[in-house]
Design a protein around this motif. Structure first.
Motif, PDB file in Angstrom:
ATOM      1  N   ILE A  86      41.180  42.119  30.040  1.00 18.93           N
ATOM      2  CA  ILE A  86      41.819  41.496  29.030  1.00 18.93           C
ATOM      3  C   ILE A  86      41.145  40.144  28.636  1.00 18.93           C
ATOM      4  N   GLN A  87      41.471  39.776  27.441  1.00 21.02           N
ATOM      5  CA  GLN A  87      40.725  38.548  26.953  1.00 21.02           C
ATOM      6  C   GLN A  87      41.572  37.417  27.172  1.00 21.02           C
ATOM      7  N   CYS A  88      41.175  36.329  27.174  1.00 19.42           N
ATOM      8  CA  CYS A  88      41.846  34.940  27.331  1.00 19.42           C
ATOM      9  C   CYS A  88      42.909  34.901  26.126  1.00 19.42           C
ATOM     10  N   GLN A 110      36.361  27.577  33.981  1.00 25.41           N
ATOM     11  CA  GLN A 110      35.838  28.645  35.247  1.00 25.41           C
ATOM     12  C   GLN A 110      36.941  28.440  36.263  1.00 25.41           C
ATOM     13  N   ALA A 111      37.126  27.231  36.580  1.00 25.18           N
ATOM     14  CA  ALA A 111      38.183  26.828  37.734  1.00 25.18           C
ATOM     15  C   ALA A 111      39.447  27.673  37.813  1.00 25.18           C
ATOM     16  N   LEU A 112      39.811  27.815  36.771  1.00 23.17           N
ATOM     17  CA  LEU A 112      40.990  28.679  36.663  1.00 23.17           C
ATOM     18  C   LEU A 112      41.090  30.117  37.512  1.00 23.17           C
ATOM     19  N   LEU A 113      39.803  30.452  37.554  1.00 21.64           N
ATOM     20  CA  LEU A 113      39.704  31.694  38.454  1.00 21.64           C
ATOM     21  C   LEU A 113      39.383  31.250  39.842  1.00 21.64           C
ATOM     22  N   ASP A 114      38.856  30.328  40.224  1.00 21.21           N
ATOM     23  CA  ASP A 114      38.528  30.026  41.486  1.00 21.21           C
ATOM     24  C   ASP A 114      39.445  29.128  42.477  1.00 21.21           C
ATOM     25  N   HIS A 138      46.500  33.461  36.451  1.00 15.86           N
ATOM     26  CA  HIS A 138      45.212  33.879  35.963  1.00 15.86           C
ATOM     27  C   HIS A 138      44.703  35.028  37.002  1.00 15.86           C
ATOM     28  N   ALA A 139      45.301  35.228  38.034  1.00 18.08           N
ATOM     29  CA  ALA A 139      44.865  36.241  39.009  1.00 18.08           C
ATOM     30  C   ALA A 139      44.742  37.723  38.313  1.00 18.08           C
ATOM     31  N   LYS A 194      41.551  40.018  38.261  1.00 14.55           N
ATOM     32  CA  LYS A 194      41.643  41.478  38.659  1.00 14.55           C
ATOM     33  C   LYS A 194      40.946  42.314  37.793  1.00 14.55           C
ATOM     34  N   GLN A 195      41.523  42.163  36.423  1.00 16.64           N
ATOM     35  CA  GLN A 195      40.787  42.910  35.485  1.00 16.64           C
ATOM     36  C   GLN A 195      39.501  42.701  35.250  1.00 16.64           C
ATOM     37  N   LEU A 196      38.853  41.692  35.467  1.00 17.31           N
ATOM     38  CA  LEU A 196      37.547  41.408  35.388  1.00 17.31           C
ATOM     39  C   LEU A 196      36.792  42.149  36.407  1.00 17.31           C
ATOM     40  N   GLU A 197      37.500  42.156  37.759  1.00 10.14           N
ATOM     41  CA  GLU A 197      36.654  42.870  38.807  1.00 10.14           C
ATOM     42  C   GLU A 197      36.749  44.220  38.794  1.00 10.14           C
TER      43      GLU A 197
END
Length: 188
Positions: free
Chosen positions: A157-159, A127-131, A144-145, A149-152
């Motif tokens: 996309i998937q890992c 999770q820290a990869l996104l924070d 990983h930005a 962005k895709q999540l938001e």
């Protein structure tokens, strides 16, 4: 016997039975989720072998070993996890015992990785990869930005869309080719 005592004893016995059933279920779920169990099926041997060589399979300086189910089952909720574990377990037993697994094109199935690997498993550890407040690697945060962005935008996309060989040491294709060659050469 007083009715209140009867109900109290009944609730207590029901609680013991429920707790016991939950503990047995949790133990069974735990024992049937690692590479030893999953690799015990002939068709899963190449996957288990390459997993054991991977960072996630214990080939790391910390001795950390993920379980197959950490990646291949959703980690969002206990209910979803158990439901998928049950469905996959029934399917796997049926396929292993009632179909010819040698006819499955395992190499082609790798292209369906998004169906078989869940981001909730990746994010439970990474999770820290996104924070940006906890990421310890600025380059990793930058790469990983796009994912964040895709999540938001609710178009994720998937890992495994980018991390194609994760979990199997990049050697799964080679291992599968030993038993299911992609190419055969005819001698003339």
């Amino acid at each position: 016997m007083n009715r209140k005592w009867f109900i109290l004893i009944l609730v207590f016995i029901g609680g013991l039975i429920g707790t016991g059933a939950s503990l047995v279920t949790a133990e069974i779920a735990h024992k049937t989720g690692d590479a030893e169990f999953c690799g015990s099926c002939h068709s899963m041997e190449p996957m288990a072998n390459t997993f054991k060589q991977d960072t996630h399979g214990g080939n790391n300086e910390h001795g950390f070993v993920a379980q197959c189910v950490d990646c291949h089952l959703p980690q969002d909720s206990v209910f979803g996890y158990m439901l998928d574990k049950t469905k996959h377990g029934i399917n796997d037993v049926f396929v292993e015992n009632f179909t010819n697994t040698d006819e499955i094109d395992w190499i082609a199935r790798r292209e369906e990785r998004e169906r078989f690997v869940f981001d909730s498993g990746c994010l439970s550890c990474h999770q820290a990869l996104l924070d940006k407040t906890t990421a310890n690697n600025p380059k990793s945060l930058q790469t990983h930005a796009h994912y964040k962005k895709q999540l938001e935008e609710n178009d994720p996309i998937q890992c495994v869309s980018c991390h194609v060989t994760v979990g199997h040491n990049g050697q799964l294709r080679s291992e599968l080719n030993k038993t299911h060659p992609e190419f055969t050469f005819e001698s003339h």
